[in-house]
Design an enzyme around this catalytic site. Structure first.
Site, PDB file in Angstrom:
ATOM      1  N   THR A 122       0.819  -1.211   0.000  1.00 55.99           N
ATOM      2  CA  THR A 122       0.000   0.000   0.000  1.00 55.99           C
ATOM      3  C   THR A 122       0.858   1.269   0.000  1.00 55.99           C
ATOM      4  O   THR A 122       1.993   1.249   0.495  1.00 55.99           O
ATOM      5  CB  THR A 122      -0.909   0.008   1.248  1.00 55.99           C
ATOM      6  OG1 THR A 122      -1.478   1.302   1.411  1.00 55.99           O
ATOM      7  CG2 THR A 122      -0.142  -0.335   2.518  1.00 55.99           C
ATOM      8  N   GLU A 124       0.389   3.565   1.923  1.00 56.03           N
ATOM      9  CA  GLU A 124       0.454   4.045   3.312  1.00 56.03           C
ATOM     10  C   GLU A 124       1.814   3.794   3.953  1.00 56.03           C
ATOM     11  O   GLU A 124       2.127   4.402   4.973  1.00 56.03           O
ATOM     12  CB  GLU A 124      -0.609   3.341   4.170  1.00 56.03           C
ATOM     13  CG  GLU A 124      -2.005   3.697   3.743  1.00 56.03           C
ATOM     14  CD  GLU A 124      -3.024   3.559   4.875  1.00 56.03           C
ATOM     15  OE1 GLU A 124      -4.178   3.340   4.566  1.00 56.03           O
ATOM     16  OE2 GLU A 124      -2.657   3.684   6.057  1.00 56.03           O
TER      17      GLU A 124
HETATM   18  P1  NAD Z   1     -10.248  -6.709   2.643  1.00 56.51           P
HETATM   19  O1  NAD Z   1     -10.154  -6.434   4.105  1.00 56.51           O
HETATM   20  O2  NAD Z   1     -11.481  -6.373   1.916  1.00 56.51           O
HETATM   21  O3  NAD Z   1      -9.960  -8.262   2.375  1.00 56.51           O
HETATM   22  C1  NAD Z   1      -8.973  -8.975   3.041  1.00 56.51           C
HETATM   23  C2  NAD Z   1      -9.211 -10.459   2.792  1.00 56.51           C
HETATM   24  O4  NAD Z   1      -8.158 -11.191   3.425  1.00 56.51           O
HETATM   25  C3  NAD Z   1     -10.524 -10.989   3.377  1.00 56.51           C
HETATM   26  O5  NAD Z   1     -11.179 -11.820   2.453  1.00 56.51           O
HETATM   27  C4  NAD Z   1     -10.078 -11.791   4.595  1.00 56.51           C
HETATM   28  O6  NAD Z   1     -10.956 -12.860   4.913  1.00 56.51           O
HETATM   29  C5  NAD Z   1      -8.717 -12.281   4.150  1.00 56.51           C
HETATM   30  N1  NAD Z   1      -7.828 -12.579   5.276  1.00 56.51           N
HETATM   31  C6  NAD Z   1      -7.565 -11.808   6.361  1.00 56.51           C
HETATM   32  N2  NAD Z   1      -6.714 -12.429   7.186  1.00 56.51           N
HETATM   33  C7  NAD Z   1      -6.413 -13.614   6.595  1.00 56.51           C
HETATM   34  C8  NAD Z   1      -5.567 -14.695   6.948  1.00 56.51           C
HETATM   35  N3  NAD Z   1      -4.859 -14.701   8.089  1.00 56.51           N
HETATM   36  N4  NAD Z   1      -5.469 -15.748   6.108  1.00 56.51           N
HETATM   37  C9  NAD Z   1      -6.196 -15.783   4.969  1.00 56.51           C
HETATM   38  N5  NAD Z   1      -7.025 -14.808   4.587  1.00 56.51           N
HETATM   39  C10 NAD Z   1      -7.122 -13.719   5.396  1.00 56.51           C
HETATM   40  O7  NAD Z   1      -8.987  -5.982   2.019  1.00 56.51           O
HETATM   41  P2  NAD Z   1      -8.813  -5.241   0.612  1.00 56.51           P
HETATM   42  O8  NAD Z   1      -9.250  -3.840   0.748  1.00 56.51           O
HETATM   43  O9  NAD Z   1      -9.356  -6.097  -0.457  1.00 56.51           O
HETATM   44  O10 NAD Z   1      -7.233  -5.215   0.513  1.00 56.51           O
HETATM   45  C11 NAD Z   1      -6.525  -6.303  -0.072  1.00 56.51           C
HETATM   46  C12 NAD Z   1      -5.044  -6.016   0.014  1.00 56.51           C
HETATM   47  O11 NAD Z   1      -4.744  -4.792  -0.640  1.00 56.51           O
HETATM   48  C13 NAD Z   1      -4.523  -5.863   1.442  1.00 56.51           C
HETATM   49  O12 NAD Z   1      -3.256  -6.486   1.507  1.00 56.51           O
HETATM   50  C14 NAD Z   1      -4.379  -4.362   1.631  1.00 56.51           C
HETATM   51  O13 NAD Z   1      -3.357  -4.068   2.556  1.00 56.51           O
HETATM   52  C15 NAD Z   1      -4.023  -3.920   0.227  1.00 56.51           C
HETATM   53  N6  NAD Z   1      -4.421  -2.550  -0.148  1.00 56.51           N
HETATM   54  C16 NAD Z   1      -5.719  -2.150   0.004  1.00 56.51           C
HETATM   55  C17 NAD Z   1      -6.087  -0.869  -0.414  1.00 56.51           C
HETATM   56  C18 NAD Z   1      -7.507  -0.382  -0.278  1.00 56.51           C
HETATM   57  O14 NAD Z   1      -7.747   0.813  -0.523  1.00 56.51           O
HETATM   58  N7  NAD Z   1      -8.470  -1.206   0.049  1.00 56.51           N
HETATM   59  C19 NAD Z   1      -5.123  -0.006  -0.953  1.00 56.51           C
HETATM   60  C20 NAD Z   1      -3.806  -0.442  -1.081  1.00 56.51           C
HETATM   61  C21 NAD Z   1      -3.475  -1.722  -0.680  1.00 56.51           C
HETATM   62  O1  TDX Z   2     -15.473   7.122   9.160  1.00 58.43           O
HETATM   63  C1  TDX Z   2     -14.507   7.581   8.543  1.00 58.43           C
HETATM   64  N1  TDX Z   2     -14.350   8.937   8.467  1.00 58.43           N
HETATM   65  C2  TDX Z   2     -13.302   9.533   7.831  1.00 58.43           C
HETATM   66  O2  TDX Z   2     -13.213  10.768   7.784  1.00 58.43           O
HETATM   67  C3  TDX Z   2     -13.512   6.734   7.921  1.00 58.43           C
HETATM   68  C4  TDX Z   2     -13.630   5.235   7.988  1.00 58.43           C
HETATM   69  C5  TDX Z   2     -12.471   7.339   7.277  1.00 58.43           C
HETATM   70  N2  TDX Z   2     -12.344   8.692   7.238  1.00 58.43           N
HETATM   71  C6  TDX Z   2     -11.183   9.282   6.540  1.00 58.43           C
HETATM   72  C7  TDX Z   2      -9.842   8.757   6.992  1.00 58.43           C
HETATM   73  C8  TDX Z   2      -9.019   8.846   5.735  1.00 58.43           C
HETATM   74  O3  TDX Z   2      -8.485  10.156   5.625  1.00 58.43           O
HETATM   75  O4  TDX Z   2     -11.296   8.902   5.165  1.00 58.43           O
HETATM   76  C9  TDX Z   2     -10.010   8.616   4.603  1.00 58.43           C
HETATM   77  C10 TDX Z   2     -10.008   7.189   4.077  1.00 58.43           C
HETATM   78  O5  TDX Z   2     -10.139   6.328   5.198  1.00 58.43           O
HETATM   79  P1  TDX Z   2     -10.116   4.706   5.050  1.00 58.43           P
HETATM   80  O6  TDX Z   2     -11.185   4.284   4.116  1.00 58.43           O
HETATM   81  O7  TDX Z   2     -10.109   4.144   6.435  1.00 58.43           O
HETATM   82  O8  TDX Z   2      -8.750   4.477   4.292  1.00 58.43           O
HETATM   83  P2  TDX Z   2      -7.223   4.805   4.663  1.00 58.43           P
HETATM   84  O9  TDX Z   2      -7.035   5.002   6.097  1.00 58.43           O
HETATM   85  O10 TDX Z   2      -6.773   5.891   3.735  1.00 58.43           O
HETATM   86  O11 TDX Z   2      -6.553   3.401   4.258  1.00 58.43           O
HETATM   87  C11 TDX Z   2      -6.974   2.759   3.036  1.00 58.43           C
HETATM   88  O12 TDX Z   2      -6.108   2.972   1.974  1.00 58.43           O
HETATM   89  C12 TDX Z   2      -4.908   2.272   1.946  1.00 58.43           C
HETATM   90  C13 TDX Z   2      -7.235   1.262   3.210  1.00 58.43           C
HETATM   91  O13 TDX Z   2      -8.107   1.047   4.297  1.00 58.43           O
HETATM   92  C14 TDX Z   2      -5.981   0.506   3.355  1.00 58.43           C
HETATM   93  O14 TDX Z   2      -6.242  -0.893   3.388  1.00 58.43           O
HETATM   94  C15 TDX Z   2      -5.077   0.797   2.203  1.00 58.43           C
HETATM   95  O15 TDX Z   2      -3.819   0.238   2.408  1.00 58.43           O
END
Ligand code: NAD
Ligand code: TDX
Length: 331
Positions: A122, A124
């Site tokens: 990520t 982050e």
């Molecule tokens: P998510 O939370 O929606 O999904 C995570 C999945 O991993 C779930 O299906 C959960 O059951 C599974 N999981 C959790 N722990 C596990 C374990 N110990 N063994 C096997 N499975 C397990 O997450 P997402 O938003 O789809 O993110 C996927 C990946 O992308 C993560 O690695 C996250 O760090 C990365 N990422 C997410 C974002 C974002 O904005 N959502 C951005 C950048 C990177």
């Molecule tokens: O209730 C809320 N109110 C609010 O103001 C929540 C849940 C979030 N926020 C703000 C915090 C952040 O500035 O919105 C922004 C986005 O928040 P999240 O959806 O929690 O994302 P963030 O913290 O940016 O992290 C996400 O992006 C990178 C994903 O959750 C991570 O899994 C990914 O790695």
């Protein structure tokens, strides 16, 4: 190609599996997922009968997955605890899954001689970016939350396996994803579903934190590009190139749903809340990828999806999530 996808029942992983099976009808996919609160097999309904798709309910920390990955060419590790607020309240599972789970997968990759191990990381991990500055893949790691610290730790471990054992790894660091099927604890789906239900939208701090938004299918295309053309031992940033203040997004969601701005409720800031995320991604652009979905279009698609799929998110919000949400926001 035989691809093991971990965490494939979650938001990005499930989109990626559906994308891969459609784009490459001869590929075989094994989805290994523990089905935590964030894993949802409903996300994969359209592929569950596909003979090239298999599912195994297992923890990436567990050794039992070693036999399951036998004969696979690639492991793509999406599995993680992924929500920053949960990491602030309960950091331990983040260390277990995000660090030790990655370690277990690296060990298995090394033993089995997989052709590629791709770590889904990520933006982050770089921490907060000053105004007008964007981190490159060479920028130092400076994580702020237990979540991002666990992801950064995993990245260091992944790179060490490349240097020490020549394990063929690649790391992908993308910006914030959004789109259908995202668990409604994350900012965009939480705000859309609350607005639909006329509930307050809890905006942290002054609402001016900036995130760079990437539509989930653009990320699937990016991962596909890197899977096929990426260089071993390399980190790839993937940026949506659409930086927005949170308050702008909150207002847009309300506008699309024709709801009043009075639903926005300013709440105390998240501890260690990063002000801005920004990364450059020339490396993947050199491979021919660029984002194709504008933020306006992606947000409209997303809002429509949540409007038309209330069953999907109402089931989630009426259960365990509701308790968590009440504790978190004291609303
Ligand atoms: P998510 O939370 O929606 O999904 C995570 C999945 O991993 C779930 O299906 C959960 O059951 C599974 N999981 C959790 N722990 C596990 C374990 N110990 N063994 C096997 N499975 C397990 O997450 P997402 O938003 O789809 O993110 C996927 C990946 O992308 C993560 O690695 C996250 O760090 C990365 N990422 C997410 C974002 C974002 O904005 N959502 C951005 C950048 C990177
Ligand atoms: O209730 C809320 N109110 C609010 O103001 C929540 C849940 C979030 N926020 C703000 C915090 C952040 O500035 O919105 C922004 C986005 O928040 P999240 O959806 O929690 O994302 P963030 O913290 O940016 O992290 C996400 O992006 C990178 C994903 O959750 C991570 O899994 C990914 O790695």
């Amino acid at each position: 190609m035989k691809v093991v996808v971990t965490g494939g029942a979650g938001f990005i992983g499930s989109h990626f599996i559906k994308y891969l099976l459609k784009r490459y009808p001869d590929y075989k996919v094994l989805n290994i997922d523990k089905l935590t609160y964030a894993g949802n097999l409903e996300n994969l309904k359209e592929v569950e009968k596909n003979p090239n798709y298999k599912f195994l309910k297992a923890d990436i920390c567990d050794n039992v997955i070693e036999d399951a990955v036998d004969g696979c060419d690639v492991i793509i590790n999406f599995a993680a605890e992924s929500h920053v607020d949960r990491s602030i309240q309960e950091p331990e599972t983040f260390l277990k899954t995000d660090v030790m789970g990655t370690f277990n997968l690296l060990e298995i990759s090394r033993k089995k001689g997989v052709q590629r191990y791709i770590q889904i990381s990520t933006d982050e991990v770089y921490g907060s970016a000053d105004k007008d500055y964007a981190f490159s893949e060479e920028s130092p790691l400076n994580p702020s939350s237990p979540y991002s610290a666990s992801k950064a730790s995993a990245d260091l471990l992944v790179l060490s396996y490349y240097k020490t054992y020549k394990t063929p790894v690649i790391i992908i660091r993308s910006t914030n994803n959004y789109g259908p099927n995202q668990y409604p604890e994350k900012f965009i789906p939480l705000f859309i579903t609350n607005a639909i239900e006329d509930k307050p939208l809890p905006l942290y701090g002054d609402g001016k934190n900036v995130r760079d938004w990437l539509f989930v299918l653009d990320n699937c295309r990016a991962i596909d590009t890197i899977l096929h053309k990426g260089e071993i031992g390399i980190i790839y940033n993937v940026a949506g190139g659409q930086e927005k203040e949170n308050i702008f997004i909150a207002r847009k969601i309300l506008e699309y749903l024709d709801k009043p701005e009075s639903l926005i409720k300013f709440v105390p800031d998240r501890p260690g809340h990063d002000r801005r995320y920004s990364i450059s991604c020339e490396r993947i652009k050199d491979l021919g990828w660029k984002p194709e979905v504008s933020f306006e279009e992606g947000l409209r698609i997303t809002v429509e999806w949540y409007k038309n799929n209330e069953m999907w998110w109402k089931k989630i919000k009426s259960g365990e999530f509701l308790e968590y949400y009440r504790r978190q926001y004291k609303l």
